[in-house]
Write a protein that holds these residues in place. Structure first.
Motif, PDB file in Angstrom:
ATOM      1  N   THR A 110      -3.204  17.364  -3.496  1.00  0.00           N
ATOM      2  CA  THR A 110      -3.635  16.078  -4.051  1.00  0.00           C
ATOM      3  C   THR A 110      -3.369  14.976  -3.042  1.00  0.00           C
ATOM      4  OG1 THR A 110      -1.480  15.638  -5.095  1.00  0.00           O
ATOM      5  CG2 THR A 110      -3.129  16.792  -6.418  1.00  0.00           C
ATOM      6  N   LEU A 111      -4.230  13.958  -3.083  1.00  0.00           N
ATOM      7  CA  LEU A 111      -4.085  12.768  -2.248  1.00  0.00           C
ATOM      8  C   LEU A 111      -4.378  11.554  -3.123  1.00  0.00           C
ATOM      9  CD1 LEU A 111      -3.940  11.094   0.390  1.00  0.00           C
ATOM     10  CD2 LEU A 111      -6.347  11.716   0.790  1.00  0.00           C
ATOM     11  N   ASP A 112      -3.428  10.628  -3.175  1.00  0.00           N
ATOM     12  CA  ASP A 112      -3.602   9.406  -3.954  1.00  0.00           C
ATOM     13  C   ASP A 112      -3.261   8.204  -3.093  1.00  0.00           C
ATOM     14  OD1 ASP A 112      -4.181  10.267  -6.821  1.00  0.00           O
ATOM     15  OD2 ASP A 112      -2.402  11.459  -6.367  1.00  0.00           O
ATOM     16  N   GLY A 113      -4.113   7.186  -3.159  1.00  0.00           N
ATOM     17  CA  GLY A 113      -3.864   5.934  -2.470  1.00  0.00           C
ATOM     18  C   GLY A 113      -3.704   4.801  -3.465  1.00  0.00           C
ATOM     19  N   TYR A 114      -2.705   3.960  -3.235  1.00  0.00           N
ATOM     20  CA  TYR A 114      -2.396   2.850  -4.141  1.00  0.00           C
ATOM     21  C   TYR A 114      -2.399   1.539  -3.367  1.00  0.00           C
ATOM     22  CZ  TYR A 114      -0.696   6.441  -7.375  1.00  0.00           C
ATOM     23  OH  TYR A 114      -0.594   7.525  -8.213  1.00  0.00           O
ATOM     24  N   VAL A 138       0.848  -1.189   0.000  1.00  0.00           N
ATOM     25  CA  VAL A 138       0.000   0.000   0.000  1.00  0.00           C
ATOM     26  C   VAL A 138       0.887   1.242   0.000  1.00  0.00           C
ATOM     27  CG1 VAL A 138      -1.701   1.311   1.319  1.00  0.00           C
ATOM     28  CG2 VAL A 138      -1.909  -1.164   1.152  1.00  0.00           C
ATOM     29  N   ARG A 139       0.453   2.248  -0.738  1.00  0.00           N
ATOM     30  CA  ARG A 139       1.226   3.490  -0.816  1.00  0.00           C
ATOM     31  C   ARG A 139       0.282   4.681  -0.747  1.00  0.00           C
ATOM     32  NH1 ARG A 139       3.003   2.826  -5.565  1.00  0.00           N
ATOM     33  NH2 ARG A 139       2.397   4.643  -6.799  1.00  0.00           N
ATOM     34  N   VAL A 140       0.698   5.709  -0.024  1.00  0.00           N
ATOM     35  CA  VAL A 140      -0.029   6.979   0.038  1.00  0.00           C
ATOM     36  C   VAL A 140       0.896   8.068  -0.488  1.00  0.00           C
ATOM     37  CG1 VAL A 140      -1.037   8.721   1.547  1.00  0.00           C
ATOM     38  CG2 VAL A 140      -1.489   6.305   1.978  1.00  0.00           C
ATOM     39  N   GLU A 141       0.390   8.880  -1.407  1.00  0.00           N
ATOM     40  CA  GLU A 141       1.154  10.010  -1.931  1.00  0.00           C
ATOM     41  C   GLU A 141       0.346  11.278  -1.723  1.00  0.00           C
ATOM     42  OE1 GLU A 141       2.184   9.288  -5.986  1.00  0.00           O
ATOM     43  OE2 GLU A 141       3.569   7.648  -5.514  1.00  0.00           O
ATOM     44  N   THR A 142       0.980  12.287  -1.141  1.00  0.00           N
ATOM     45  CA  THR A 142       0.313  13.564  -0.909  1.00  0.00           C
ATOM     46  C   THR A 142       1.173  14.697  -1.436  1.00  0.00           C
ATOM     47  OG1 THR A 142       1.283  13.980   1.268  1.00  0.00           O
ATOM     48  CG2 THR A 142      -0.738  12.662   1.200  1.00  0.00           C
ATOM     49  N   ARG A 153      -1.890  -0.265  -7.934  1.00  0.00           N
ATOM     50  CA  ARG A 153      -3.045   0.305  -8.630  1.00  0.00           C
ATOM     51  C   ARG A 153      -3.646   1.427  -7.789  1.00  0.00           C
ATOM     52  NH1 ARG A 153      -8.653  -0.659  -8.900  1.00  0.00           N
ATOM     53  NH2 ARG A 153      -8.465  -2.210  -7.224  1.00  0.00           N
ATOM     54  N   ARG A 154      -3.894   2.565  -8.438  1.00  0.00           N
ATOM     55  CA  ARG A 154      -4.482   3.680  -7.703  1.00  0.00           C
ATOM     56  C   ARG A 154      -5.937   3.375  -7.386  1.00  0.00           C
ATOM     57  NH1 ARG A 154      -3.810   9.584 -10.100  1.00  0.00           N
ATOM     58  NH2 ARG A 154      -5.243   8.757 -11.675  1.00  0.00           N
ATOM     59  N   VAL A 155      -6.272   3.440  -6.103  1.00  0.00           N
ATOM     60  CA  VAL A 155      -7.626   3.101  -5.661  1.00  0.00           C
ATOM     61  C   VAL A 155      -8.349   4.305  -5.064  1.00  0.00           C
ATOM     62  CG1 VAL A 155      -7.051   0.680  -5.270  1.00  0.00           C
ATOM     63  CG2 VAL A 155      -6.749   2.338  -3.402  1.00  0.00           C
TER      64      VAL A 155
END
Length: 681
Positions: free
Chosen positions: A657-661, A637-641, A665-667
């Motif tokens: 921006t906030l993206d969770g992977y 799992v990865r979190v990018e902010t 795969r970006r979820v």
């Protein structure tokens, strides 16, 4: 540090204990306690923070919690609601919900069969804030607290605003918590519901900087949980510490002078670190002092913990400028009370671009001419060598040689000192000024100048001049009108040796440590009404402290952590002479590491960039970006902010921006593009 493997009590550890809250949310705790507490209950010590007990703080926790437990205490490390394996969401810092949860945790601890009904709280930074704030609510079981690197005033002396001017750490810390508050729990601990818990955090997330920007003056938002609003609320004993290189160098002495409870203060040369891990050194045997504190106040042991000085402080010797130090030479001094009878304020006039020292005409009431009328309009480059508001001593984040900064500043320098000058406390500057603009700020820096000209910053202070009379009700300036203002500088203990000079530098910007005023300002300074006040501690005064009042740093051995990729630390200032673009780029990458006790692999990378073009105040841009990765077996799992802050004369603009992977795969993905009006900032 000396690792201790033989302690008075045999201990056991429970990695995941759940504590119920009244609304049904369960908080996750890690507990170390004596085996004998099954039959002989002991006091419980709570550390309450949002930084993930199972991995990101597990190394640090394993050094001090088992050590204290081995001396007869139940040490309980709880992740806040919405962090680590605790249920719920974390929406902001120091909310009422957070403090009510803490009271529930203390009540739960006091009722456990292995607890004797008495509790304490301890921590650094957020953990210290929590302890102080909860102590002011007077939960019945709480007998004492131990706090490090904290503040009692959330508005005037935290990483958000200083002197009414916004700090860049307002953005940096918001970026930190944007990432921490959206990390997933560990499936091995919470089971299949980890994904639902994680998505609840993602869906509830919002850049905290938006809320912090909406409160640009002292209001009820900052008054909440600030002990400075009512010092009488604190009724339990407190052991308080910090470091001169930390952003929180003022609260220890302020607390000593304003609360009426048994108290002791300790200030070393350290950055934002616990004293037994202190950098720059010397680190000290802090945990031994903590155990003595708990023994006295929670067990009633007559061990003399209240004997000796109320405050012990590290008197720093002169050093060349550097962005990092392994050790700061100096000595421990002791003060029987604070304010100290050994410290006196000495006022030094500013004349002919000089700081007048004792014996010079014009100082301490002597005859002086009318003084000059001087002006300063600083370029935005002043501040690029300022370091961080709160140093962590890694990457190198202390201020560098101030000579280049002084080139864009109004400078007052003393003659070479005939003898050593030592100060302990908070210097201050009084100025008579005029401003070309209705909104302006001034930064005052105090430096130790060696005979070869190298200038080491000793301390500094900032004032948004619209806050000159009130933090609650700022008033714009009338251009051309003369005002008298006072700028307090951060507390420090510093020895200026004979032959060195004292320098005061004034600038109208200090970017990127401080977000600049809306427009460039020409500031006029009248020497005749301006002065520098120093808290002088005569060197011949008895120190009331032995040469080495503390033992050797010790603690339990940390758990095994295996590095899987190389860490990266960098701090770079770049300037283009083509388009005049300047930037400070900071990278703090811990690399991917495996925590062997639970097999989880964690990667953490933080990048900050602060840029501008020439002296275009509309070009200011700050960005805080984080990547946090967690994996084990088939879980990845990865979190990018990313949070970007810009401004014009009327508005702050936030683009985030906030993206969770999950498994590459970006979820989850969300963006924010919002504006907040500037209010005399």
């Amino acid at each position: 540090m000396r690792h201790v493997d033989q302690l008075p009590c045999e201990t056991r550890e429970e990695n995941h204990v759940t504590i119920p809250m009244p609304d049904g949310v369960r908080l996750s705790a890690r507990v170390w306690r004596p085996v004998s507490s099954d039959q002989e209950p002991v006091p419980a010590i709570l550390e309450y923070i949002p930084y993930r007990k199972n991995d990101l703080t597990s190394t640090r926790d394993a050094i001090h919690h088992p050590y204290i437990a081995g001396h007869g205490y139940a040490c309980v490390r709880v992740d806040l609601r919405g962090t680590g394996e605790s249920e719920g969401v974390l929406r902001d810092e120091y909310l009422e919900q957070e403090q009510r949860d803490a009271e529930e945790v203390l009540a739960w601890l006091a009722q456990q069969p292995w607890c004797d009904g008495t509790t304490g709280m301890m921590g650094i930074s957020w953990g210290a804030f929590a302890a102080l704030q909860v102590a002011a609510r007077r939960p019945p079981s709480l007998g004492a607290i131990v706090i490090a690197s904290f503040t009692d005033d959330r508005y005037a002396d935290d990483m958000h605003y200083l002197g009414g001017a916004m700090l860049s750490d307002n953005l940096a810390e918001a970026g930190t918590m944007f990432a921490y508050a959206t990390c997933p729990p560990d499936p091995r601990v919470v089971g299949e519901r980890w994904r639902d818990m994680w998505h609840e955090r993602l869906e509830s997330a919002r850049p905290w900087v938006l809320e912090w920007l909406r409160h640009q003056r002292r209001d009820d938002y900052w008054r909440h949980a600030s002990l400075s609003e009512d010092y009488t609320a604190l009724r339990c004993p407190v052991l308080a510490s910090s470091g001169w290189a930390d952003g929180y160098s003022n609260a220890v002495t302020r607390l000593l002078s304003r609360v009426d409870v048994p108290r002791r203060g300790l200030i070393g040369p350290w950055s934002h670190k616990l004293p037994h891990l202190g950098e720059p050194g010397p680190a000290i045997g802090y945990l031994q002092e903590v155990v003595r504190w708990w023994d006295h106040w929670l067990k009633g042991v007559d061990n003399g913990v209240m004997e000796g000085p109320m405050l012990r402080a590290w008197m720093q010797e002169s050093v060349p400028p550097s962005t990092s130090y392994e050790e700061r030479p100096g000595r421990w001094v002791g003060e029987p009370s604070w304010p100290s009878p050994h410290v006196r304020e000495e006022r030094h006039a500013l004349r002919d671009r000089a700081v007048l020292m004792p014996g010079e005409a014009g100082d301490e009431g002597g005859e002086a001419g009318p003084g000059r009328v001087l002006t300063v309009q600083s370029p935005l480059s002043v501040g690029q060598f300022a370091g961080k508001w709160a140093s962590y001593n890694a990457p190198p984040d202390l201020p560098y040689d101030q000579r280049e900064e002084d080139g864009g500043s109004l400078v007052f320098t003393s003659e070479p000192l005939p003898r050593t000058l030592e100060i302990l406390g908070s210097p201050s500057v009084e100025l008579e000024v005029e401003s070309s603009e209705p909104v302006a700020q001034v930064t005052a820096r105090l430096s130790d100048v060696a005979p070869d000209g190298r200038a080491t910053r000793v301390t500094y202070g900032v004032l948004n001049l619209t806050h000159r009379s009130s933090e609650e009700r700022p008033e714009e300036l009338e251009p051309g009108r003369r005002y008298r203002v006072r700028i307090p500088l951060n507390g420090v203990a510093q020895a200026f040796p004979a032959g060195n000079r004292v320098r005061l530098s004034l600038s109208t910007s200090y970017w990127p440590l401080v977000w600049p005023a809306p427009k460039p300002v020409l500031l006029t300074v009248h020497e005749s009404g301006s002065s520098l006040t120093l808290p002088v501690r005569p060197a011949q005064e008895p120190d009331n402290a032995p040469t080495s009042p503390f033992g050797e740093p010790e603690g339990c051995a940390p758990p095994d952590v295996t590095p899987l990729t190389e860490p990266e630390q960098s701090w770079n200032v770049t300037r283009s002479l083509v388009d005049y673009h300047s930037a400070l780029d900071i990278v703090k990458d811990h690399g991917l590491r495996r925590f062997e006790e639970n097999g989880i692999e964690v990667g953490l990378r933080a990048c900050e960039t602060y840029s501008s073009v020439a002296d275009d105040f509309g070009s200011l841009r700050g960005r805080a970006a984080w990547t946090m990765r967690f994996r084990r077996d088939d879980w990845d799992v990865r979190v990018e902010t990313s949070t970007v802050l810009t401004s014009d004369e009327e508005t702050f603009k936030v683009d985030a921006t906030l993206d969770g992977y999950e498994n590459g795969r970006r979820v989850f993905s969300r963006t924010w593009n919002e504006e907040v009006p500037r209010e005399s900032a």
